[in-house]
Design an enzyme around this catalytic site. Structure first.
Site, PDB file in Angstrom:
ATOM      1  N   ASP A  71     -12.383  18.898  23.272  1.00 60.27           N
ATOM      2  CA  ASP A  71     -12.956  19.890  22.360  1.00 60.27           C
ATOM      3  C   ASP A  71     -14.481  19.865  22.362  1.00 60.27           C
ATOM      4  O   ASP A  71     -15.116  20.108  21.349  1.00 60.27           O
ATOM      5  CB  ASP A  71     -12.424  19.701  20.937  1.00 60.27           C
ATOM      6  CG  ASP A  71     -12.774  18.324  20.360  1.00 60.27           C
ATOM      7  OD1 ASP A  71     -13.147  17.429  21.140  1.00 60.27           O
ATOM      8  OD2 ASP A  71     -12.683  18.164  19.136  1.00 60.27           O
TER       9      ASP A  71
ATOM     10  N   HIS B 177     -41.680  21.500  -0.325  1.00 57.86           N
ATOM     11  CA  HIS B 177     -40.376  20.837  -0.433  1.00 57.86           C
ATOM     12  C   HIS B 177     -39.474  21.470  -1.500  1.00 57.86           C
ATOM     13  O   HIS B 177     -38.338  21.861  -1.184  1.00 57.86           O
ATOM     14  CB  HIS B 177     -40.565  19.344  -0.699  1.00 57.86           C
ATOM     15  CG  HIS B 177     -39.287  18.620  -0.973  1.00 57.86           C
ATOM     16  ND1 HIS B 177     -38.272  18.520  -0.043  1.00 57.86           N
ATOM     17  CD2 HIS B 177     -38.851  17.953  -2.087  1.00 57.86           C
ATOM     18  CE1 HIS B 177     -37.273  17.835  -0.572  1.00 57.86           C
ATOM     19  NE2 HIS B 177     -37.594  17.481  -1.809  1.00 57.86           N
TER      20      HIS B 177
ATOM     21  N   GLU C 106     -40.506  13.226 -12.311  1.00 56.56           N
ATOM     22  CA  GLU C 106     -40.826  11.948 -11.683  1.00 56.56           C
ATOM     23  C   GLU C 106     -42.270  11.901 -11.174  1.00 56.56           C
ATOM     24  O   GLU C 106     -42.937  10.872 -11.273  1.00 56.56           O
ATOM     25  CB  GLU C 106     -39.872  11.689 -10.505  1.00 56.56           C
ATOM     26  CG  GLU C 106     -40.076  10.342  -9.846  1.00 56.56           C
ATOM     27  CD  GLU C 106     -39.141  10.124  -8.678  1.00 56.56           C
ATOM     28  OE1 GLU C 106     -39.151   9.008  -8.132  1.00 56.56           O
ATOM     29  OE2 GLU C 106     -38.407  11.062  -8.293  1.00 56.56           O
ATOM     30  N   ASP C 107     -42.769  13.028 -10.657  1.00 58.55           N
ATOM     31  CA  ASP C 107     -44.043  13.008  -9.919  1.00 58.55           C
ATOM     32  C   ASP C 107     -45.201  13.735 -10.599  1.00 58.55           C
ATOM     33  O   ASP C 107     -46.319  13.720 -10.086  1.00 58.55           O
ATOM     34  CB  ASP C 107     -43.840  13.631  -8.527  1.00 58.55           C
ATOM     35  CG  ASP C 107     -42.888  12.814  -7.662  1.00 58.55           C
ATOM     36  OD1 ASP C 107     -42.734  11.612  -7.937  1.00 58.55           O
ATOM     37  OD2 ASP C 107     -42.301  13.377  -6.726  1.00 58.55           O
TER      38      ASP C 107
ATOM     39  N   ASP D  99     -31.793  18.363  -1.235  1.00 59.26           N
ATOM     40  CA  ASP D  99     -33.028  17.577  -1.165  1.00 59.26           C
ATOM     41  C   ASP D  99     -33.007  16.678   0.076  1.00 59.26           C
ATOM     42  O   ASP D  99     -33.977  16.594   0.832  1.00 59.26           O
ATOM     43  CB  ASP D  99     -33.140  16.735  -2.446  1.00 59.26           C
ATOM     44  CG  ASP D  99     -34.255  15.702  -2.384  1.00 59.26           C
ATOM     45  OD1 ASP D  99     -35.427  16.095  -2.293  1.00 59.26           O
ATOM     46  OD2 ASP D  99     -33.945  14.499  -2.436  1.00 59.26           O
TER      47      ASP D  99
ATOM     48  N   HIS E 245     -36.881  19.675  -9.380  1.00 56.29           N
ATOM     49  CA  HIS E 245     -36.214  18.366  -9.349  1.00 56.29           C
ATOM     50  C   HIS E 245     -37.171  17.179  -9.241  1.00 56.29           C
ATOM     51  O   HIS E 245     -36.805  16.061  -9.610  1.00 56.29           O
ATOM     52  CB  HIS E 245     -35.175  18.326  -8.220  1.00 56.29           C
ATOM     53  CG  HIS E 245     -35.742  18.172  -6.847  1.00 56.29           C
ATOM     54  ND1 HIS E 245     -36.137  19.252  -6.085  1.00 56.29           N
ATOM     55  CD2 HIS E 245     -35.977  17.071  -6.095  1.00 56.29           C
ATOM     56  CE1 HIS E 245     -36.588  18.817  -4.917  1.00 56.29           C
ATOM     57  NE2 HIS E 245     -36.505  17.502  -4.889  1.00 56.29           N
TER      58      HIS E 245
END
Length: 486
Positions: A251, A35, A63-64, A131, A59
């Protein structure tokens, strides 16, 4: 973007992320590192700067994993740490959100607070969009309930934000991926409809493309031509406007012609109209009058000799780049990259159509100072319909529908707003209570002797102008209490 070799800092970030996420798996069963590496690739495709790419790789670490912000700050600097912290806070706040199906007012306000926080450094928003894009691409691994929640959230907030940033490719992919989970039957029906139409039209379009190519080469015009297929979600929205009658949508497919300069755009338009019959009311000049998000192009719908209805889009290379990548393209251009503002996520000389980002940043600052913010007004400002008005010199200013002359004055500059004595709209003296309308020419009359008045608070619509006026009134010694919500 040309593929560039990763710098030592980026390689170091990848190594840190690999170690930090070691042993973790995604719902797809893949190693978790897939990821952040996918987010890295997306940010590189958008042409983002090195700090943003590194923050994209890292990122999820705070947190993880056991990695701390101090670890990131020590190895990669304050800017990267700030970006990672912004994305981390966003994820934490989202975790406590309520059921998206009911979409309670509290949920909307929560989202607005998130958007305000993102506005503090707009690169946080770009990382979050990258993300979200990869998460949607792998959404099939989640439970149906989570799929629907994330998909609805995307259609409600992230796709409109991509549109406001004029990131056209991103908006289309986010919306189509999300719509597939929100209404799968409708999605498949419209997808089949588009495919059937394209099969029936392909032979005719090839013939038209050949005719245009021959005509442009004859005039020695340098150009690129390609087909553009309407996205599923765009067709869904358009059919709702036309009572589900696909025959009124002209269109579904279009031919896009990209040339070197604006003059050639109009020359190509003339050539197309010399070959085919233009449909009345179907010529849209978004070069002279850009869309609310800055999109520029000429659209014309014509009827060919075999009665086929075809739309053409004509634009320059620069317009095409901006239509595809929007804000990311603004960040990419070199003149921005050497400035301190760029490193802080602020673009110097922000295009008028992106000035709402400045409003986000101002609101973020106000919230940090403990001030109250009218989130309903802010939402209206971010997502509501826009109007376009002119200065007497012909500059275009976009404002939320419902804006008044003082909103226009404060958008131009606080010094202009503070000294307003009157307004001319379309050459005639008007009053400050009159809502502005699309294409009005607005001339603000000022006097150095004029000072802001408390009564002006009832003649202002936008949060931007209200905050400017209240700040000035407070400086003048008047204690201002924001009016209560009705």
């Amino acid at each position: 973007m040309d593929k560039k070799k990763d710098s030592e800092r980026i390689l170091a970030a990848v190594e840190l992320a690999k170690k930090a996420h070691e042993g973790q798996l995604r719902k797809t069963g893949e190693p978790y590192i897939v990821h952040p590496l996918a987010v890295k690739k997306i940010l590189e495709e958008w042409g983002m700067d090195e700090d943003t790419i590194i923050a994209g790789v890292l990122h999820d670490t705070v947190e993880d994993t056991s990695v701390t912000l101090d670890d990131i700050r020590n190895q990669f600097g304050e800017s990267v740490a700030f970006l990672v912290d912004g994305v981390t806070k966003l994820s934490t706040a989202r975790a406590g959100m309520r059921d998206i199906d009911t979409y309670l007012p509290e949920t909307r306000n929560n989202f607005l607070r998130l958007m305000i926080a993102l506005g503090d450094d707009i690169r946080v928003l770009i990382i979050k969009l990258a993300d979200r894009l990869h998460n949607l691409r792998t959404l099939s691994a989640l439970t149906p309930d989570k799929q629907r929640k994330i998909a609805k959230e995307t259609l409600e907030v992230f796709a409109p934000l991509a549109d406001r940033l004029n990131m056209g490719l991103l908006r289309v992919e986010l919306a189509d991926l999300a719509f597939k989970y929100v209404d799968p039957k409708r999605y498949e029906y419209l997808k089949d409809l588009i495919e059937k139409y394209n099969r029936s039209a392909s032979k005719s379009l090839k013939k038209i493309e050949g005719e245009i190519t021959e005509a442009l080469k004859k005039e020695k015009i340098e150009f690129e031509i390609s087909g553009r297929v309407k996205s599923v979600y765009s067709l869904h929205k358009k059919m709702a406007k036309h009572n589900q009658n696909i025959n009124e949508i002209y269109d579904l497919t279009a031919l896009r012609i990209i040339v070197d300069d604006v003059t050639t755009c109009y020359l190509v338009l003339g050539i197309i109209h010399s070959l085919y019959t233009p449909m009345a009311g179907r010529i849209k000049d978004y070069i002279a009058m850009p869309k609310h998000n800055g999109y520029q192009s000429i659209h014309t719908t014509v009827i060919t000799s075999d009665k086929r209805v075809v739309e053409f889009q004509i634009r320059t290379k620069e317009m095409h780049e901006y239509a595809e990548r929007g804000l990311a393209a603004s960040f990419y251009y070199n003149e921005q990259k050497v400035t301190e503002n760029y490193k802080k996520g602020k673009i110097e000389h922000l295009p008028m159509n992106l000035l709402w980002i400045t409003e986000l940043q101002m609101t973020a600052a106000a919230l940090r100072e403990g001030k109250k913010v009218d989130l309903d007004k802010l939402k209206l400002n971010l997502f509501a319909d826009k109007i376009f008005v002119y200065t007497p010199k012909g500059d275009i200013v976009d404002l939320p529908k419902g804006s008044l002359p003082l909103d226009f004055a404060y958008r131009l500059h606080s010094e202009i707003g503070d000294h307003v004595v009157g307004v001319k709209i379309n050459g005639k003296i008007s009053n400050l209570n009159k809502p502005l309308e699309n294409f009005d020419i607005v001339e603000i009359l000022t006097s150095k002797n004029q000072t802001p008045k408390r009564s002006w608070l009832s003649k202002i619509f936008t949060p931007h102008a209200r905050s400017k006026l209240m700040r000035r009134l407070n400086q003048e010694g008047e204690s201002i209490v924001p009016p209560k919500k009705k």
